[in-house]
Scaffold this motif. Structure first.
Motif, PDB file in Angstrom:
ATOM      1  N   VAL A 283      11.911   5.946   2.952  1.00 42.50           N
ATOM      2  CA  VAL A 283      11.277   5.243   4.237  1.00 42.50           C
ATOM      3  C   VAL A 283      12.108   3.970   4.530  1.00 42.50           C
ATOM      4  O   VAL A 283      12.508   3.783   5.723  1.00 42.50           O
ATOM      5  N   LEU A 284      12.400   3.143   3.469  1.00 40.47           N
ATOM      6  CA  LEU A 284      12.912   1.599   4.004  1.00 40.47           C
ATOM      7  C   LEU A 284      14.288   2.108   4.586  1.00 40.47           C
ATOM      8  O   LEU A 284      14.936   1.433   5.441  1.00 40.47           O
TER       9      LEU A 284
ATOM     10  N   ALA B 144      10.321  -8.446   3.346  1.00 44.74           N
ATOM     11  CA  ALA B 144       9.038  -8.190   2.717  1.00 44.74           C
ATOM     12  C   ALA B 144       9.554  -7.013   1.496  1.00 44.74           C
ATOM     13  O   ALA B 144       8.882  -7.208   0.423  1.00 44.74           O
ATOM     14  N   ALA B 145      10.530  -6.444   1.743  1.00 46.91           N
ATOM     15  CA  ALA B 145      11.100  -5.567   0.873  1.00 46.91           C
ATOM     16  C   ALA B 145      11.425  -6.320  -0.686  1.00 46.91           C
ATOM     17  O   ALA B 145      11.097  -5.705  -1.759  1.00 46.91           O
TER      18      ALA B 145
ATOM     19  N   LEU C 275      20.685   0.428  -1.218  1.00 51.74           N
ATOM     20  CA  LEU C 275      20.290   1.325  -0.129  1.00 51.74           C
ATOM     21  C   LEU C 275      20.238   0.723   1.066  1.00 51.74           C
ATOM     22  O   LEU C 275      20.575   1.391   2.013  1.00 51.74           O
ATOM     23  N   LEU C 276      19.672  -0.608   1.170  1.00 48.85           N
ATOM     24  CA  LEU C 276      19.623  -1.074   2.449  1.00 48.85           C
ATOM     25  C   LEU C 276      20.967  -1.513   3.225  1.00 48.85           C
ATOM     26  O   LEU C 276      21.263  -1.482   4.344  1.00 48.85           O
TER      27      LEU C 276
ATOM     28  N   GLN D  36       1.006  -1.066  -0.028  1.00 49.32           N
ATOM     29  CA  GLN D  36      -0.147  -0.017   0.052  1.00 49.32           C
ATOM     30  C   GLN D  36       0.692   1.368  -0.104  1.00 49.32           C
ATOM     31  O   GLN D  36       0.484   2.338  -0.832  1.00 49.32           O
ATOM     32  N   PHE D  37       1.831   1.311   0.824  1.00 52.46           N
ATOM     33  CA  PHE D  37       2.636   2.343   1.122  1.00 52.46           C
ATOM     34  C   PHE D  37       3.555   2.703  -0.417  1.00 52.46           C
ATOM     35  O   PHE D  37       3.457   3.889  -0.842  1.00 52.46           O
ATOM     36  N   VAL D  38       3.967   1.605  -0.960  1.00 51.18           N
ATOM     37  CA  VAL D  38       4.515   1.653  -2.488  1.00 51.18           C
ATOM     38  C   VAL D  38       3.660   2.259  -3.388  1.00 51.18           C
ATOM     39  O   VAL D  38       3.816   3.314  -4.065  1.00 51.18           O
ATOM     40  N   SER D  39       2.379   1.506  -3.548  1.00 53.23           N
ATOM     41  CA  SER D  39       1.544   2.136  -4.356  1.00 53.23           C
ATOM     42  C   SER D  39       0.907   3.606  -4.234  1.00 53.23           C
ATOM     43  O   SER D  39       0.663   4.361  -5.159  1.00 53.23           O
TER      44      SER D  39
END
Length: 191
Positions: A25-26, A50-51, A68-69, A13-16
């Motif tokens: 955010v990640l 999840a990512a 990035l992570l 939902q956040f991605v969409s």
């Protein structure tokens, strides 16, 4: 707990809704979880998984997520090391800071005694210890060159394992339909 167990839905939902802001955010979540001794409650392994699963859907670029992570994890541990180095004893000894649990510090110190510098790598896979290990390394004045070597290796392996596992397994029908069980399994195995 609801958020963590259904991280895939919330992250989707956040991605969409926010698109590329998701990368930032990640990054911030992983940085905070590893970089600040006061945030061990943030999701780590489950968020990486999840990512990776969301990236497999094509919503995120898996290589950009991983890069990035990895940077967030390495930078976070480095900041935490220096916080421990400069302020660690004052923080631990301050009775007005209740969220720094001496028991967590003691467990991490025992981990250090048992595994030495490899603790920085191994701690990536153990919740709570992951957040306290660089802090305790800073308190104990672990040699920074040694610390950064273990930090880089640990960050690359930790993010790589969970993100790629999420990418390859997160979209299997069984896992997609039972994502909460996968998250519980990750948490149990980590503990």
């Amino acid at each position: 707990m609801e958020f963590i167990l259904h991280l895939d839905k919330y992250l989707s939902q956040f991605v969409s809704t926010y698109g590329t802001l998701t990368y930032a955010v990640l990054f911030l979540i992983v940085f905070a979880e590893t970089g600040f001794v006061v945030t061990p409650f943030l999701p780590g392994d489950s968020l990486l998984f999840a990512a990776g699963a969301i990236a497999a859907l094509g919503s995120l670029n898996v290589w950009l997520v991983a890069l990035l992570l990895i940077v967030a994890a390495i930078t976070g541990d480095t900041v935490n090391y220096w916080i421990g180095h400069f302020f660690g004893r004052k923080i631990v000894n301050n009775p007005h800071i209740p969220f720094i649990n001496q028991e967590h510090i003691d467990k991490t110190e025992q981990f250090f005694k048992k595994y030495g510098g490899k603790t920085i790598i191994l701690a990536r896979f153990v919740p709570i210890v992951r957040t306290f290990a660089p802090f305790v390394a800073g308190i104990g004045a672990m040699n920074y060159q040694k610390f950064i070597m273990f930090n880089v290796i640990g960050g690359v392996v930790w993010v790589g394992v969970f993100t790629i596992a999420g990418y390859f397994f997160g979209n299997m029908t069984f896992i997609k339909e039972n994502f909460h069980y996968a998250i519980v399994a990750i948490i149990v195995l980590s503990i």
